[in-house]
Design an enzyme around this catalytic site. Structure first.
Site, PDB file in Angstrom:
ATOM      1  N   LYS A 158      55.932  35.258  76.169  1.00 12.65           N
ATOM      2  CA  LYS A 158      55.115  34.038  76.256  1.00 12.65           C
ATOM      3  C   LYS A 158      55.899  32.854  75.722  1.00 12.65           C
ATOM      4  CE  LYS A 158      54.166  33.386  71.625  1.00 12.65           C
ATOM      5  NZ  LYS A 158      54.739  32.335  70.840  1.00 12.65           N
TER       6      LYS A 158
ATOM      7  N   ASP B  40      49.373  37.671  67.722  1.00 15.23           N
ATOM      8  CA  ASP B  40      49.710  37.401  69.132  1.00 15.23           C
ATOM      9  C   ASP B  40      49.411  38.591  70.048  1.00 15.23           C
ATOM     10  OD1 ASP B  40      50.661  34.884  68.622  1.00 15.23           O
ATOM     11  OD2 ASP B  40      52.791  35.415  68.696  1.00 15.23           O
TER      12      ASP B  40
HETATM   13  P1  ATP Z   1      56.421  35.963  67.821  1.00 15.05           P
HETATM   14  O1  ATP Z   1      56.654  35.038  68.956  1.00 15.05           O
HETATM   15  O2  ATP Z   1      55.205  36.881  68.041  1.00 15.05           O
HETATM   16  O3  ATP Z   1      56.439  35.298  66.478  1.00 15.05           O
HETATM   17  P2  ATP Z   1      59.166  36.744  67.963  1.00 15.05           P
HETATM   18  O4  ATP Z   1      59.453  36.706  69.437  1.00 15.05           O
HETATM   19  O5  ATP Z   1      59.560  35.539  67.192  1.00 15.05           O
HETATM   20  O6  ATP Z   1      57.615  37.015  67.783  1.00 15.05           O
HETATM   21  P3  ATP Z   1      60.098  39.466  67.879  1.00 15.05           P
HETATM   22  O7  ATP Z   1      61.027  39.456  69.040  1.00 15.05           O
HETATM   23  O8  ATP Z   1      58.796  40.144  68.056  1.00 15.05           O
HETATM   24  O9  ATP Z   1      59.845  37.978  67.306  1.00 15.05           O
HETATM   25  O10 ATP Z   1      60.941  40.099  66.672  1.00 15.05           O
HETATM   26  C1  ATP Z   1      60.730  39.832  65.322  1.00 15.05           C
HETATM   27  C2  ATP Z   1      61.258  41.012  64.520  1.00 15.05           C
HETATM   28  O11 ATP Z   1      60.364  42.115  64.722  1.00 15.05           O
HETATM   29  C3  ATP Z   1      62.607  41.500  64.979  1.00 15.05           C
HETATM   30  O12 ATP Z   1      63.627  40.949  64.200  1.00 15.05           O
HETATM   31  C4  ATP Z   1      62.536  43.025  64.850  1.00 15.05           C
HETATM   32  O13 ATP Z   1      63.195  43.482  63.682  1.00 15.05           O
HETATM   33  C5  ATP Z   1      61.060  43.357  64.691  1.00 15.05           C
HETATM   34  N1  ATP Z   1      60.514  44.192  65.786  1.00 15.05           N
HETATM   35  C6  ATP Z   1      59.631  45.196  65.637  1.00 15.05           C
HETATM   36  N2  ATP Z   1      59.292  45.736  66.808  1.00 15.05           N
HETATM   37  C7  ATP Z   1      59.969  45.070  67.754  1.00 15.05           C
HETATM   38  C8  ATP Z   1      60.019  45.165  69.183  1.00 15.05           C
HETATM   39  N3  ATP Z   1      59.303  46.075  69.868  1.00 15.05           N
HETATM   40  N4  ATP Z   1      60.785  44.290  69.839  1.00 15.05           N
HETATM   41  C9  ATP Z   1      61.495  43.350  69.152  1.00 15.05           C
HETATM   42  N5  ATP Z   1      61.498  43.223  67.817  1.00 15.05           N
HETATM   43  C10 ATP Z   1      60.729  44.071  67.112  1.00 15.05           C
END
Ligand code: ATP
Length: 289
Positions: free
Chosen positions: A11, A139
């Site tokens: 998203k 989220d």
């Molecule tokens: P959001 O937009 O919901 O804040 P994000 O995109 O900023 O999320 P993610 O890509 O979800 O962040 O990753 C944040 C941290 O979560 C990563 O550094 C990783 O260590 C951990 N993590 C746990 N599960 C997952 C997964 N399935 N995919 C990616 N990262 C994951």
């Protein structure tokens, strides 16, 4: 059926405002959320011969493969809720940039909830799936859905909105991470921050014109993240100079996107940005409805 494979879409935020804090410290938000065509591919298999209740593999070694993975936690939550005794394995083909404000972990978790619901014929209602999802992250309920939504509360109170106007979406993901918790903490210290006009954006959505909507987009967290990482502001300015109708950071950053109405301009910008290593990864995509 012994296995199921689903697309887990990422998203972007088309708007993000922080309106206050709950007594427990969680921030209250008003966000316009939009599914985009960048996805992980999540496969869930029944694994009767496995010695583990849940095993998980991922195409990217930097993603945690154990109980700290949000997809693993989602599987454990569904098993507990439904009293499932069977073992499963999960595989994630990771395409969504990580720690990028694109809900990568949350969307994998949502895909596992949906996959297990089908694989084991659980007939979970939307309300039940939402209740499991929100415990995993604010989220995750949005990631059970697709399209354009208003997210309020801590992000879990969702209202379906008219589809966002058609756009060519350039996503630029600079190669560094931003701590979401630190950004929110710093925002709390800013007196009288300028808020995006979410109500105006909601009325513009009904008009279905990209230029007015794109020009009005706003993310209150830019005040913090761009001050601390000026490169993000520079990327945003360059995207505008390349002909975007609007450009903004998604989530707490560092990813920036631009909305174009001309596919050639978007493609040209993507090629130009890809040529500079400091920009990181550039992806051209569209909204998913
Ligand atoms: P959001 O937009 O919901 O804040 P994000 O995109 O900023 O999320 P993610 O890509 O979800 O962040 O990753 C944040 C941290 O979560 C990563 O550094 C990783 O260590 C951990 N993590 C746990 N599960 C997952 C997964 N399935 N995919 C990616 N990262 C994951």
């Amino acid at each position: 059926m012994d296995e199921i494979t689903l697309y887990a879409y990422g998203k972007i935020n088309l708007a993000l405002d922080v309106t206050g804090r709950r007594p427990d410290g969680y921030h209250l938000v008003r966000m316009i959320m939009q599914t985009v065509g960048i996805y992980d591919i999540v496969t869930v298999r029944k694994a009767p011969d496995s010695h583990e209740r849940i095993s998980l593999t991922c195409s990217r070694p930097e993603v945690p493969a154990g109980p700290s993975n949000l997809a693993w936690k989602a599987a454990a939550a569904v098993m507990e809720h439904a009293g499932l005794k069977e073992n499963i394995s999960i595989h994630i083909e990771k395409n969504i940039p990580m720690a990028a404000g694109m809900a990568g972990g949350s969307t994998d978790a949502a895909a596992v909830i949906r996959a297990m619901n089908s694989l084991f014929g659980l007939k979970l209602t939307q309300e039940k799936m939402d209740a499991i999802a929100v415990k995993l992250g604010a989220d995750v309920p949005f990631c059970l859905r697709k399209g354009t939504y208003l997210a309020e509360g801590i992000g879990e109170v969702l209202t379906k909105l008219p589809d966002a106007p058609k756009a060519y979406v350039l996503i630029v993901n600079p190669p560094f991470e931003v701590s979401t918790a630190a950004v929110y903490r710093e925002l709390d210290g800013i007196e009288d921050p300028v808020h995006p006009d979410i109500d105006r954006l909601l009325s513009l959505l009904k008009e279905d014109t990209l230029d007015a909507f794109a020009a009005e987009m706003g993310n209150i967290l830019e005040l913090v993240t761009i001050k601390d990482n000026p490169l993000i502001g520079e990327i945003r300015d360059k995207i505008m100079s390349a002909g975007a109708l609007g450009s903004m950071m998604t989530g707490s950053g560092p990813t920036v996107f631009g909305l174009f109405d001309e596919p050639q301009l978007a493609r040209k910008a993507c090629i130009a940005f890809s040529g500079e290593a400091e920009n990181g990864r550039c992806i051209l995509t569209e909204f998913i409805r």
